[in-house]
Motif scaffolding. Sequence first.
Motif, PDB file in Angstrom:
ATOM      1  N   UNK A 258       6.520  -4.749  -2.452  1.00  0.00           N
ATOM      2  CA  UNK A 258       5.626  -4.040  -1.535  1.00  0.00           C
ATOM      3  C   UNK A 258       6.005  -2.568  -1.417  1.00  0.00           C
ATOM      4  N   UNK A 259       7.309  -2.288  -1.362  1.00  0.00           N
ATOM      5  CA  UNK A 259       7.771  -0.895  -1.251  1.00  0.00           C
ATOM      6  C   UNK A 259       7.387  -0.084  -2.475  1.00  0.00           C
ATOM      7  N   UNK A 260       7.551  -0.675  -3.643  1.00  0.00           N
ATOM      8  CA  UNK A 260       7.220   0.037  -4.875  1.00  0.00           C
ATOM      9  C   UNK A 260       5.715   0.270  -4.997  1.00  0.00           C
ATOM     10  N   UNK A 261       4.926  -0.709  -4.612  1.00  0.00           N
ATOM     11  CA  UNK A 261       3.472  -0.520  -4.669  1.00  0.00           C
ATOM     12  C   UNK A 261       3.026   0.563  -3.690  1.00  0.00           C
ATOM     13  N   UNK A 262       3.675   0.607  -2.528  1.00  0.00           N
ATOM     14  CA  UNK A 262       3.329   1.643  -1.546  1.00  0.00           C
ATOM     15  C   UNK A 262       3.688   3.031  -2.071  1.00  0.00           C
ATOM     16  N   UNK A 263       4.864   3.148  -2.699  1.00  0.00           N
ATOM     17  CA  UNK A 263       5.264   4.430  -3.276  1.00  0.00           C
ATOM     18  C   UNK A 263       4.298   4.850  -4.382  1.00  0.00           C
ATOM     19  N   UNK A 264       3.907   3.885  -5.212  1.00  0.00           N
ATOM     20  CA  UNK A 264       2.980   4.190  -6.305  1.00  0.00           C
ATOM     21  C   UNK A 264       1.631   4.638  -5.772  1.00  0.00           C
ATOM     22  N   UNK A 266       1.047   6.140  -3.072  1.00  0.00           N
ATOM     23  CA  UNK A 266       1.158   7.458  -2.441  1.00  0.00           C
ATOM     24  C   UNK A 266       1.296   8.575  -3.471  1.00  0.00           C
ATOM     25  N   UNK A 267       1.346   8.202  -4.763  1.00  0.00           N
ATOM     26  CA  UNK A 267       1.426   9.201  -5.825  1.00  0.00           C
ATOM     27  C   UNK A 267       2.827   9.491  -6.310  1.00  0.00           C
TER      28      UNK A 267
END
Length: 338
Positions: A258-264, A266-267
């Motif tokens: 979930x953290x990685x998808x959120x970072x992705x 956000x650009x």
Amino acid sequence: MRPDTPAENVDHTAEAARLERTAGLYPADAEALLLQSAAHLELAGDRPAATTLYDRLLSTPDTLENPHLVRALKASNLWEYGHEAEARAIIDGVRASAPRDAAPWVIVAEALESHDELEAAQATFTEGTTLLLTDVTEPPYSTRPLLFGRHRVRRMLGLPHDDWDALADTLHSSPVSLDELHDPKRVWSLGSDNPAELEAEISRLRAELGAYREALSRPFPVAVLHWAQGELAELVEAYPSLATEYPSREEHLATIEASLRELASSGTPNLGIVTGTVPSYEAFAASEGSSPGDVTLLPQYATTLAARGRAVAWPPQRGAGCWCGAGLSYGECHGAGA
């Protein structure tokens, strides 16, 4: 010390020796450290010594995390000091092995390009691009040099744009377009007496330098810390204060994805995962003069592992195994529904 530091500002031979000594002290990081050492030796002009380091790594291929990368670097280095036949043989082997990582493809393609083998370079860039990016919705950050290099070589060959070139144009963030940066006629303008042409070329070079500096400012991925099942159980048992951070194995894995998808979303580019071990973490805490139970140490530990070259790019390449180690492909596991 970055290997790209100008020779007049660093003793590359001394830096290579320092990194080789450090590799002896930290066997888990030896591969990344010896590759950096070899890069310094190449910059120092001692290419035979660099080849010796590559051979040293390749003497234990089963322990290497990325043997294709080491072979690609060896081939590129060999060609630079006259061992063309051996270099070509290694390049053919790298292409035949079809690595699932972009870096070996880029290195062997650029080696061909630098020796005016443009048709072969274009074919190599295309093979890697097709293998790694077919049916991929969002190209991983690590594949951008593959797309950009392919665009550059095709521009020099005078080939028309295709879908991969269009994707490269889309991903390119510099104010000067890839078509302009890769224009073969640019070299002519450098000898021009026309001030307008020279000024335009200076603007293009500034844009290119800005993009290069941006890439160097992110020498390692933004990494999220992962613990294997046994390591996580040992960590929480030894340091109960971390149980609030890691209430369960399943929640830990879900939080990573979930953290990685959120970072992705956000650009944020160039994402990765680092896997910790309890002894390594305890040694890091001791070096920081802190307790391993301090939850604020965890992101610092992750950054340190990434800086040592321990990060694995996220998301995994198409068809690759899931980062969690469950034995399934990423698409069947944590990548399902991505």
